[in-house]
Scaffold this motif. Sequence first.
Motif, PDB file in Angstrom:
ATOM      1  N   THR A 145       0.847  -1.181   0.000  1.00  0.00           N
ATOM      2  CA  THR A 145       0.000   0.000   0.000  1.00  0.00           C
ATOM      3  C   THR A 145       0.884   1.233   0.000  1.00  0.00           C
TER       4      THR A 145
ATOM      5  N   ILE B 170       0.828   5.800  -0.081  1.00  0.00           N
ATOM      6  CA  ILE B 170       0.101   7.065  -0.073  1.00  0.00           C
ATOM      7  C   ILE B 170       1.076   8.225  -0.277  1.00  0.00           C
TER       8      ILE B 170
ATOM      9  N   ARG C  17       5.245   3.993   1.693  1.00  0.00           N
ATOM     10  CA  ARG C  17       4.650   2.717   1.305  1.00  0.00           C
ATOM     11  C   ARG C  17       4.933   1.657   2.352  1.00  0.00           C
TER      12      ARG C  17
ATOM     13  N   THR D  72      -3.339   7.519  -3.507  1.00  0.00           N
ATOM     14  CA  THR D  72      -3.307   6.206  -2.857  1.00  0.00           C
ATOM     15  C   THR D  72      -3.153   5.124  -3.916  1.00  0.00           C
TER      16      THR D  72
ATOM     17  N   PHE E  74      -6.969  -0.335  -0.023  1.00  0.00           N
ATOM     18  CA  PHE E  74      -7.072   0.893  -0.819  1.00  0.00           C
ATOM     19  C   PHE E  74      -8.100   1.837  -0.202  1.00  0.00           C
TER      20      PHE E  74
ATOM     21  N   ALA F 118      -6.828   3.172   3.295  1.00  0.00           N
ATOM     22  CA  ALA F 118      -5.711   4.098   3.130  1.00  0.00           C
ATOM     23  C   ALA F 118      -6.189   5.421   2.536  1.00  0.00           C
ATOM     24  N   ALA F 119      -7.076   5.347   1.545  1.00  0.00           N
ATOM     25  CA  ALA F 119      -7.605   6.570   0.938  1.00  0.00           C
ATOM     26  C   ALA F 119      -8.407   7.377   1.946  1.00  0.00           C
TER      27      ALA F 119
ATOM     28  N   ASN G  60      -5.935   8.936   4.478  1.00  0.00           N
ATOM     29  CA  ASN G  60      -5.165   9.994   3.829  1.00  0.00           C
ATOM     30  C   ASN G  60      -6.018  11.238   3.583  1.00  0.00           C
TER      31      ASN G  60
ATOM     32  N   SER H  35      -0.535   6.518   9.377  1.00  0.00           N
ATOM     33  CA  SER H  35      -1.501   6.194   8.331  1.00  0.00           C
ATOM     34  C   SER H  35      -1.247   4.808   7.757  1.00  0.00           C
TER      35      SER H  35
END
Length: 321
Positions: free
Chosen positions: A3, A5, A18, A170, A227, A230-231, A234, A253
């Motif tokens: 993952t 960001i 990452r 992301t 995803f 994380a999005a 963020n 995060s």
Amino acid sequence: MCTSIRFTDNSGHMYLGRNLDWSFDYGQQVRVMPRGFHIPYSFIDDATAAHAVIGMCIDYRNYPMFFDCGNDAGLAVAGLNFPGYAEYAEGPVDGKTNIAAYEFPLWVAATFSTVDEVEAALRDTVIVAKSAGEGLGVSLLHWIIGDSQRSIVVEVMADGLHVYDDPVDTLANQPTFPWHMENLRTYITATSDFPQTATWRGAELKPYGAGAGMRGIPGDCYSPSRFVKAAYLNANYPQKESETENVVRMFRSLEGVVMIEGASRMGDGKFEKTIYTGCFSARTGNYYYAMYGDPSIRYVSLMDAEGASPDRLVVPEPRRS
């Protein structure tokens, strides 16, 4: 799996980080490649690095096979696993800029200063399925590339090379980036706001506390779930000012989508875990990282390449953050 960001601080400085997730350690090392370093590309002759580059890599015979890296212009790139979708050219194409898949992060960071420059160059670029050496194989990846202005995602599939603007900054793994963006619409009611009391007929339903607005955001290890989470994190994390605050933001995060050993078994029976978390700061040129077995954050700096010979990768001495 992985993952990544990207975000900027209050002054517009970029941070790109990452998680690298897998079942075993790659023997990865942090290296600094000096400006002027001779790069033995597979299909490009007499290439020297226009930028100094720092990041996590496999140091293969004094060649940095970067997993993720950033340069002295503030541009950064990370490669994430994309099996089942990634499909590269079988060989070089005449009249094109041909880059082996393992060379892509290094080529981006060593050559360009901005995302705009990368995007323009990609219109005439072919990614070739060539390994770095016997027995090394070809990693099936897609990439997130960011600077202080924006980020893009690069995916190479059977129907060609695709470049997408990344408005949520992301990236995770498969499916494709457009699929992930469409899937986000499922979670449009999620909010970080404190919930209001609801009335159902004569009953007043009060929240237990904060966090109810986030109900429905997934917390499992599946790529679409990582995803989304994380999005969400963020998008809702408040902007910070200092370097320390922004490094904390990145690591906290990415902890939200970390892979814990024992939670997710791979097809070969081994458990996947976050091998390391890395973060490049365009503000300072520092690369911060923490390993699964040692979560303390260390860092090295692009300044470690000052005065270094362009013939050798720099092996920096890490400092504690």
